[in-house]
Design an enzyme around this catalytic site. Sequence first.
Site, PDB file in Angstrom:
ATOM      1  N   ASN A   1       0.790  -1.220   0.000  1.00 53.85           N
ATOM      2  CA  ASN A   1       0.000   0.000   0.000  1.00 53.85           C
ATOM      3  C   ASN A   1       0.827   1.278   0.000  1.00 53.85           C
ATOM      4  O   ASN A   1       0.274   2.352   0.184  1.00 53.85           O
ATOM      5  CB  ASN A   1      -0.919   0.013   1.230  1.00 53.85           C
ATOM      6  CG  ASN A   1      -2.061  -0.978   1.113  1.00 53.85           C
ATOM      7  OD1 ASN A   1      -3.057  -0.723   0.463  1.00 53.85           O
ATOM      8  ND2 ASN A   1      -1.902  -2.124   1.755  1.00 53.85           N
TER       9      ASN A   1
ATOM     10  N   GLY B   1       2.117   2.987  -2.313  1.00 53.35           N
ATOM     11  CA  GLY B   1       1.907   3.930  -3.405  1.00 53.35           C
ATOM     12  C   GLY B   1       0.453   4.256  -3.658  1.00 53.35           C
ATOM     13  O   GLY B   1       0.121   4.834  -4.676  1.00 53.35           O
ATOM     14  N   CYS B   2      -0.446   3.921  -2.729  1.00 54.31           N
ATOM     15  CA  CYS B   2      -1.866   4.041  -3.009  1.00 54.31           C
ATOM     16  C   CYS B   2      -2.463   5.351  -2.540  1.00 54.31           C
ATOM     17  O   CYS B   2      -3.646   5.597  -2.740  1.00 54.31           O
ATOM     18  CB  CYS B   2      -2.622   2.881  -2.359  1.00 54.31           C
ATOM     19  SG  CYS B   2      -2.600   2.977  -0.555  1.00 54.31           S
ATOM     20  N   GLY B   3      -1.670   6.208  -1.886  1.00 49.61           N
ATOM     21  CA  GLY B   3      -2.217   7.438  -1.369  1.00 49.61           C
ATOM     22  C   GLY B   3      -2.777   7.282   0.033  1.00 49.61           C
ATOM     23  O   GLY B   3      -3.171   8.257   0.658  1.00 49.61           O
ATOM     24  N   LEU B   4      -2.850   6.054   0.532  1.00 48.84           N
ATOM     25  CA  LEU B   4      -3.339   5.784   1.883  1.00 48.84           C
ATOM     26  C   LEU B   4      -2.257   5.070   2.694  1.00 48.84           C
ATOM     27  O   LEU B   4      -2.543   4.238   3.528  1.00 48.84           O
ATOM     28  CB  LEU B   4      -4.602   4.910   1.834  1.00 48.84           C
ATOM     29  CG  LEU B   4      -5.818   5.540   1.166  1.00 48.84           C
ATOM     30  CD1 LEU B   4      -6.937   4.515   1.066  1.00 48.84           C
ATOM     31  CD2 LEU B   4      -6.297   6.743   1.957  1.00 48.84           C
TER      32      LEU B   4
END
Length: 278
Positions: free
Chosen positions: A120, A122-125
Site C-alpha cells: 500500500n 503507493g496508493c495514497g493511503l
Amino acid sequence: MPCLIARPAPADVRAAVVPADGYAYAELTSLSDTGRAALADEVALAIAYNGLSQAVMMVSPGDLEDFVHGFSLGAGLVESIDDIYDIRLTPHGDAIAAEVQVSSRAFWNLKQQRRQLAGNTGCGLCGVEALDQALPSLPLLPGAALPPASHLFDLRDRIDAAQQIARRSGAVHAALFVDGDGEIRLCREDIGRHNALDKLVGALKRQRLDLREGFAVVTSRCSLELIHKAVRAGLPTLVSLSAPTALTVQWAREHNLNLIHLPHRNAPRVYSPAPQAV
C-alpha cells in the site's frame, strides 16, 4: 509443541561493548581535573524471525532474551511467548544479531503484516497501516482491584535502590514488577523506556509469574505505547513516576487498565479507573 530453549547471552556480548575501567573525562574548569566514569551501555540489536529481518533497535546490552520476548509480544508479532522456540545472540562489534525461531503460525502472521505494508505504499493511503499500529485494536482487560496504598509507600526510594545500572552510570529507564506482598520482584533497565518495559514483560512471561497479584512500574514518561504493551501483556495495573498524557488515560480507562501516577511529594493519583462523580 516444541519446547522453549532459553540460552544465556554469549559471555562476550557485554565485553565487546563495555570498557572495563569506564571512560576518561576532563572537567571544564581552570584546574582541568580528569577522572574516569562509567557510562550507560548502548548497542544496535538486529532482530530477525526465521531468517526474515524485522527491526533494528538501540538497546542496553543486558537481559536481551527478556527484551526479545517482550518486544515480540508487545509489538503484536506473536500472540504468546510459546510461539518463540529459540533465540540465538551473536555479537558483531558494537552490534548484536538476534536470530529468533518462531512457530509457523507466528511467522505467517508476521509475513502477512509485512506484505500489507509493502502493498500500500503507493496508493495514497500509505499512512493507514501506520495509524493502525499507532492506535491498534486491543483486548479488554478483566479489571482488577487497585493495589493497597501501602505498596506505593516509599516506592521511589525503593526503586532507586533497585536500579543497579542507574546507580553506576545513570541515563537509563527502569520497569519494575511489585508483587502481591508489595515487594519489588523484578527490575529491568534500558536506555529506551519502551525497551525497559519489554524486558520486564519478557521476564514476567518467561518466569510464568502471576501478573494479577502485583503491578508494573515505569520510571519514564507514560505514553500510549506503554499502555499498548501493558494491555497486551495482561498487566492489571501500571504505575508511572511521570504524569500520563490525556490519551493515555483515555485508553487505560477504555481497556480496564488501572493507571496510577506517583508524584514526588503528593499522594498517588488514580487516573484509571475514572473516579466516581461526587
